[in-house]
Design a protein around this motif. Structure first.
Motif, PDB file in Angstrom:
ATOM      1  N   ALA A 196      60.472  59.550  48.692  1.00 37.78           N
ATOM      2  CA  ALA A 196      59.342  60.367  49.154  1.00 37.78           C
ATOM      3  C   ALA A 196      59.886  61.706  49.644  1.00 37.78           C
ATOM      4  O   ALA A 196      60.842  61.740  50.423  1.00 37.78           O
ATOM      5  N   GLY A 256      60.402  53.932  45.811  1.00 37.06           N
ATOM      6  CA  GLY A 256      59.654  55.035  45.191  1.00 37.06           C
ATOM      7  C   GLY A 256      60.015  55.073  43.729  1.00 37.06           C
ATOM      8  O   GLY A 256      60.046  54.034  43.066  1.00 37.06           O
ATOM      9  N   GLY A 285      59.917  61.141  54.465  1.00 32.31           N
ATOM     10  CA  GLY A 285      60.442  60.123  53.545  1.00 32.31           C
ATOM     11  C   GLY A 285      61.688  59.464  54.120  1.00 32.31           C
ATOM     12  O   GLY A 285      61.859  58.237  54.056  1.00 32.31           O
ATOM     13  N   ASN A 292      55.951  61.772  45.536  1.00 33.40           N
ATOM     14  CA  ASN A 292      55.568  60.808  46.589  1.00 33.40           C
ATOM     15  C   ASN A 292      55.416  61.458  47.963  1.00 33.40           C
ATOM     16  O   ASN A 292      55.662  60.817  48.991  1.00 33.40           O
TER      17      ASN A 292
END
Ligand code: CAA
Length: 259
Positions: free
Chosen positions: A64, A58, A111, A28
């Motif tokens: 991420a 995610g 993230g 991701n």
């Protein structure tokens, strides 16, 4: 709905939009097409009267793993400054409905910063947070040096950002960055449950509560308290305030309409 390539959008409960980042081969990693889709999905949910709260998640391996390093590595300052690279990552903070980030696995760099933009972070027990940008010759660019310092304190944020070390869900919980920690397989369900609970309240009161909390971050306590009181006063003009308080007095469940 919508046809997206890098995210999956669903409605797991009444009033809830779930946005799942879905670029598994790159854990991701956040590249421009994914951010564009995420922002589109968030604003779509914000406009949808059927939706009261949003969950972003995610996979179990990665929320991420940060900005896409391969996309970034050859960019020049003319490109990044000229095109305001990652400025639109902040768009999440313009969404008026509550956002819960449900974080399993890696939430590194961008993230972690994406999670920090949410109103509530729920984490899986094995979540790994970090701001490793220093190891790449840069610094966090999507709020890490600002939000992390305000949320967990300057000393902790400085230690994390200057060393680039990862931190655990437990640490994040102790420091007040994460609201709750769950077993990885229960995390998304729990986030959806909380979102559904929020979605049954007056959308006007929910919007006002989020607004007052966030506005206060940029104000002195005195200004913030005044702002809060004014918003509180304004809600007395809504049918939902009358309904909420009448329902309490009549010992029945309130039914809010957003009017
Ligand atoms: N960018 C691009 N690709 C990434 C990526 C990233 N941030 N993170 C992982 N990937 C890719 C890997 O390159 C790999 O792709 P290939 O199979 O094509 O080689 C795939 O995802 C799987 O990753 P790994 O093989 O590395 O998986 P792992 O389990 O061994 O390690 C990890 C996982 C520790 C998260 C490791 O991938 C990692 O360290 N990733 C980078 C983390 C990072 O530095 N993030 C910060 C980015 S900078 C930033 O975010 C700037 C900002 O503030 C906005």
């Amino acid at each position: 709905g919508g046809s997206y390539e890098h995210i999956v959008v669903s409605k797991p409960a009444t009033g809830v939009r779930l946005v799942t980042l879905n670029r598994p081969k790159a854990l991701n990693a956040l590249f421009s097409p994914l951010i564009a889709e995420l922002n589109h999905a968030l604003f779509d949910a914000d406009k949808d009267p059927e939706i009261g709260a949003i969950v972003i998640t995610g996979s179990e391996k990665a929320f991420a793993a940060g900005a896409d390093i391969k996309e970034m590595k050859d960019k020049t300052v003319a490109e990044v400054y000229g095109k305001d690279f990652i400025e639109n990552w902040n768009d999440q903070t313009r969404v008026k409905k509550p956002i819960i980030a449900a974080v399993n696995g890696y939430a590194l760099g961008g993230g972690c910063e994406l999670a920090l933009m949410a109103d509530i972070i729920y984490a899986g027990e094995k979540a790994v947070f970090g701001q490793p940008e220093i190891k790449l010759g840069v610094i966090p660019g999507a709020g890490g040096t600002q939000r992390l310092a305000r949320y967990i304190g300057k000393a902790r944020a400085s230690e994390l950002i200057l060393t680039g070390r990862n931190f655990s869900a437990q640490e994040a919980l102790e420091w007040g960055m994460v609201a709750k920690v769950f077993k990885p397989e229960e995390l998304v369900d729990q986030a959806v449950k909380t979102a559904a609970e929020i979605a049954q309240f007056s959308p006007l009161a929910v919007k006002a509560a989020k607004e007052a909390i966030n506005e206060g971050y940029n104000l002195s306590l005195e200004q913030g308290l005044k702002y809060e009181r004014r918003v509180f006063h304004t809600l007395f003009g809504t049918e939902d305030q009358k309904e909420g308080m009448a329902a309490f007095a009549e010992k029945r469940k309130a039914s809010f309409t957003g009017k």
